[in-house]
Scaffold this motif. Structure first.
Motif, PDB file in Angstrom:
ATOM      1  N   LEU A   1       5.079  -7.742  -0.006  1.00 22.50           N
ATOM      2  CA  LEU A   1       4.254  -6.583   0.340  1.00 22.50           C
ATOM      3  C   LEU A   1       4.238  -6.321   1.837  1.00 22.50           C
ATOM      4  O   LEU A   1       3.418  -5.540   2.329  1.00 22.50           O
ATOM      5  CB  LEU A   1       2.826  -6.781  -0.179  1.00 22.50           C
ATOM      6  CG  LEU A   1       2.679  -6.898  -1.708  1.00 22.50           C
ATOM      7  CD1 LEU A   1       1.211  -6.981  -2.093  1.00 22.50           C
ATOM      8  CD2 LEU A   1       3.361  -5.747  -2.430  1.00 22.50           C
TER       9      LEU A   1
ATOM     10  N   HIS B   1       3.313   2.034   0.484  1.00 20.07           N
ATOM     11  CA  HIS B   1       2.587   1.071  -0.337  1.00 20.07           C
ATOM     12  C   HIS B   1       3.027   1.137  -1.798  1.00 20.07           C
ATOM     13  O   HIS B   1       3.278   0.109  -2.442  1.00 20.07           O
ATOM     14  CB  HIS B   1       1.079   1.318  -0.246  1.00 20.07           C
ATOM     15  CG  HIS B   1       0.514   1.121   1.130  1.00 20.07           C
ATOM     16  ND1 HIS B   1      -0.721   1.598   1.498  1.00 20.07           N
ATOM     17  CD2 HIS B   1       1.025   0.488   2.229  1.00 20.07           C
ATOM     18  CE1 HIS B   1      -0.958   1.274   2.754  1.00 20.07           C
ATOM     19  NE2 HIS B   1       0.087   0.611   3.226  1.00 20.07           N
TER      20      HIS B   1
ATOM     21  N   TRP C   1      -4.712  -2.520   1.128  1.00 24.09           N
ATOM     22  CA  TRP C   1      -3.677  -2.627   2.153  1.00 24.09           C
ATOM     23  C   TRP C   1      -4.327  -2.593   3.546  1.00 24.09           C
ATOM     24  O   TRP C   1      -4.956  -1.622   3.924  1.00 24.09           O
ATOM     25  CB  TRP C   1      -2.685  -1.480   2.016  1.00 24.09           C
ATOM     26  CG  TRP C   1      -1.985  -1.441   0.692  1.00 24.09           C
ATOM     27  CD1 TRP C   1      -2.447  -0.877  -0.461  1.00 24.09           C
ATOM     28  CD2 TRP C   1      -0.720  -2.016   0.374  1.00 24.09           C
ATOM     29  NE1 TRP C   1      -1.541  -1.051  -1.474  1.00 24.09           N
ATOM     30  CE2 TRP C   1      -0.463  -1.747  -0.991  1.00 24.09           C
ATOM     31  CE3 TRP C   1       0.239  -2.707   1.108  1.00 24.09           C
ATOM     32  CZ2 TRP C   1       0.699  -2.154  -1.636  1.00 24.09           C
ATOM     33  CZ3 TRP C   1       1.404  -3.111   0.469  1.00 24.09           C
ATOM     34  CH2 TRP C   1       1.624  -2.845  -0.882  1.00 24.09           C
TER      35      TRP C   1
ATOM     36  N   GLU D   1       0.664  -3.730   8.296  1.00 26.46           N
ATOM     37  CA  GLU D   1       1.981  -3.088   8.300  1.00 26.46           C
ATOM     38  C   GLU D   1       3.060  -4.130   8.517  1.00 26.46           C
ATOM     39  O   GLU D   1       3.975  -4.251   7.728  1.00 26.46           O
ATOM     40  CB  GLU D   1       2.082  -2.004   9.376  1.00 26.46           C
ATOM     41  CG  GLU D   1       3.488  -1.376   9.444  1.00 26.46           C
ATOM     42  CD  GLU D   1       3.587  -0.173  10.356  1.00 26.46           C
ATOM     43  OE1 GLU D   1       4.722   0.188  10.744  1.00 26.46           O
ATOM     44  OE2 GLU D   1       2.553   0.431  10.671  1.00 26.46           O
TER      45      GLU D   1
ATOM     46  N   TYR E   1       0.272  -9.176   7.817  1.00 29.99           N
ATOM     47  CA  TYR E   1       0.014  -9.594   6.431  1.00 29.99           C
ATOM     48  C   TYR E   1      -0.462 -11.038   6.393  1.00 29.99           C
ATOM     49  O   TYR E   1      -1.428 -11.375   5.687  1.00 29.99           O
ATOM     50  CB  TYR E   1       1.277  -9.411   5.600  1.00 29.99           C
ATOM     51  CG  TYR E   1       1.189  -9.936   4.177  1.00 29.99           C
ATOM     52  CD1 TYR E   1       0.375  -9.319   3.233  1.00 29.99           C
ATOM     53  CD2 TYR E   1       1.952 -11.030   3.781  1.00 29.99           C
ATOM     54  CE1 TYR E   1       0.303  -9.787   1.932  1.00 29.99           C
ATOM     55  CE2 TYR E   1       1.893 -11.515   2.475  1.00 29.99           C
ATOM     56  CZ  TYR E   1       1.064 -10.883   1.556  1.00 29.99           C
ATOM     57  OH  TYR E   1       0.999 -11.363   0.267  1.00 29.99           O
TER      58      TYR E   1
END
Length: 540
Positions: free
Chosen positions: A93, A101, A125, A128, A133
């Motif tokens: 992800l 997304h 979310w 980026e 993350y």
């Protein structure tokens, strides 16, 4: 005063050395003493008649999304898993652009069979880049987490929609991908993952970017790790390429880093082991990962993927339920589906013939069809004197696509699996925990190893099995403070009953975002799972 004292256990320390009786003392998240100890402790666990081992490290999970709403990554810790590794098979992800997304969610949903509705509702979310993350998920964790960077995610980030169609990246695009990979490794990524499974698509039916890329792109990206002191490469569906071309070995040579890849080669297992053994003797760090679980998955024709490598079937199975029912009742379409699934006509080389003796009915919706439960489609067709495919299609149409099946295509040979597990050149893993949530529950792979293969089959010793579940994983993935019971090491520990450890029967849990169902499999005989000195799971 100790924070935690584990008394009277049989310590299997992860090194492969013989086990011994003793106590383990923990303070501030670390193992501080081992021996016959009498010091005071805030909490004492009596481990008499129990094994005390390092926590298990699961090298192949797909908790990329689930970890954002479930910091325990259930149900893995119930089986003694204290560290999960995800980002496998080129998926992930991150990195992700704000308007991408849905693109990454559609890849993860289709390839790993995670409901897209749960991904849409469950993932908040907040990142980026890949380092962002890592920061996001680290805010709230129950288990230790290691993350690989996925080639498909990186390629999509750099190339946009072209990543699904254009094989060759430009020089500037390749340099951008390499820099993303290097930045990710420096930020704490465990490595980089690839995929060569030609049947892996997203929800729009597009091949995921990692399999569109030519093999030369993968070799070039692997070279980005050269000179770094960390980073492992993982690859899905790489065993045929390793046998034919030495693919995984070349990845290791170009990167100077270890390589792990999925081993699913029942027909060529002996040849495969010989190649691996020779490679290790030549000084390579290239290890196949063996799945100790029975090779079976559940599905319905609403969302089954068993037929995805057949071109017409793939189009049909990507349709809505109404479109599927129309196709399954149209005479001309039924004949085309028969040509591919029964007669093996015009199939790509990546398509595996369907073993109709390996598809079993596990739950029939209608009372008049309950007699089929537990029988294979081939057996039912024989009893009805019908064609196998038309037997399947007539049943699923009658039950509105809700019939449940079990797919056991590859079968199993206990003698072969025992030898694969015994080899010093193989790793144990491939739980796929967090993926295929309606079809299988692989969380209990460690309980199967210790219960079935160690206790019941005597295929591998307790000490060697635990070494492969702990220290071997930690050493391969660069976790220098885990995988052993030693003073100074992180206190990731599992306490279990060697006479009882096993998997419970699979049942259903409706706990995904949106109240959707996933299969659950709990453990029997695991007393407690301790993560960084804290008792995370106790008595289930």
């Amino acid at each position: 005063m100790y924070d935690l004292l584990i008394k009277n256990g049989r310590i299997v320390d992860g090194s492969g050395m013989p086990s011994y009786l003793g106590d383990v003392a923990i303070k501030d998240g670390k193992i501080v003493e081992i021996g016959h100890l009498d010091g005071e402790a805030k909490q004492v666990i009596d481990a008499k008649h129990r094994v005390v081992s390092p926590g298990f490290i699961d090298n192949h999970c797909h908790f990329d999304a689930q970890v954002t709403w479930d910091p325990l990554c259930t149900f893995s810790p119930s089986h003694g898993v204290t560290t999960v590794i995800f980002g496998n098979c080129s998926l992930g992800l991150a990195p992700v652009r704000p308007d991408d997304h849905e693109a990454l969610a559609m890849m993860l949903s289709r390839v790993e069979a995670i409901p897209i509705e749960s991904l849409r509702q469950g993932v908040e979310w907040g990142w980026e880049t890949f380092p962002q993350y890592l920061d996001f998920i680290e805010r709230r964790l129950g288990v230790n987490v290691g993350v690989l960077m996925g080639h498909s995610a990186v390629r999509r980030y750099v190339m946009g929609d072209d990543a699904y169609e254009r094989e060759t990246a430009t020089g500037d695009e390749m340099e951008a991908m390499k820099e993303i990979v290097r930045d990710g490794i420096r930020a704490g990524a465990l490595g980089l993952s690839f995929d060569r499974n030609k049947g892996h698509l997203d929800l729009k039916g597009r091949p995921i970017p990692g399999i569109v890329a030519p093999i030369e792109e993968i070799y070039d990206l692997a070279s980005a790790l050269r000179g770094l002191s960390a980073g492992v490469m993982q690859c899905g569906s790489a065993y045929p390429l390793e046998i034919r071309e030495g693919f995984a070995t070349k990845l290791g040579e170009l990167s100077g880093r270890p390589v792990v890849y999925n081993a699913k080669s029942p027909e060529t297992w002996r040849q495969h082991l010989n190649i691996v053994e020779q490679g290790i003797k030549d000084g390579n760090r290239v290890y196949p990962v063996v799945n100790p679980r029975p090779q079976a998955s559940r599905f319905t024709m609403k969302d089954g993927q068993i037929f995805d490598r057949m071109p017409t079937w793939r189009t049909v199975m990507l349709g809505t339920p109404e479109e599927k029912l129309a196709s399954f009742t149209d005479p001309e379409m039924r004949q085309t589906l028969h040509d591919e699934a029964v007669d093996d006509k015009d199939l790509p080389v990546t398509a595996q013939p369907i073993n109709w003796k390996g598809i079993f009915v596990t739950r029939a919706v209608l009372e008049e069809n309950r007699w089929m439960q537990g029988k294979s489609i081939a057996q039912i067709a024989e009893e009805l004197d019908k064609d196998v495919l038309y037997t399947l299609l007539d049943l699923v149409v009658e039950e509105n696509l809700s019939t449940s099946f079990r797919n056991s295509q590859s079968g199993g040979d206990d003698d072969v699996m025992a030898e694969m597990l015994q080899s010093p050149y193989t790793m144990i893993g491939l739980s796929d925990a967090g993926a295929h949530v309606k079809f299988e529950a692989g969380y209990g792979y460690s309980s199967i190893v210790l219960g079935h293969w160690v206790r019941d089959q005597h295929a591998i010793s307790m000490e060697e099995a635990i070494r492969k579940l702990t220290f071997m994983q930690a050493a391969m993935f660069g976790m220098s403070d885990r995988g052993l019971i030693r003073p100074g090491m992180a206190a990731d520990i599992v306490v279990f009953d060697p006479e009882e450890i096993a998997v419970e029967e699979v049942d259903e849990a409706y706990d995904l975002p949106g109240g959707l169902m996933r299969l659950r499999q709990e453990a029997r005989g695991v007393d407690c799972t301790i993560v960084n000195g804290q008792v995370l799971i106790e008595g289930g």
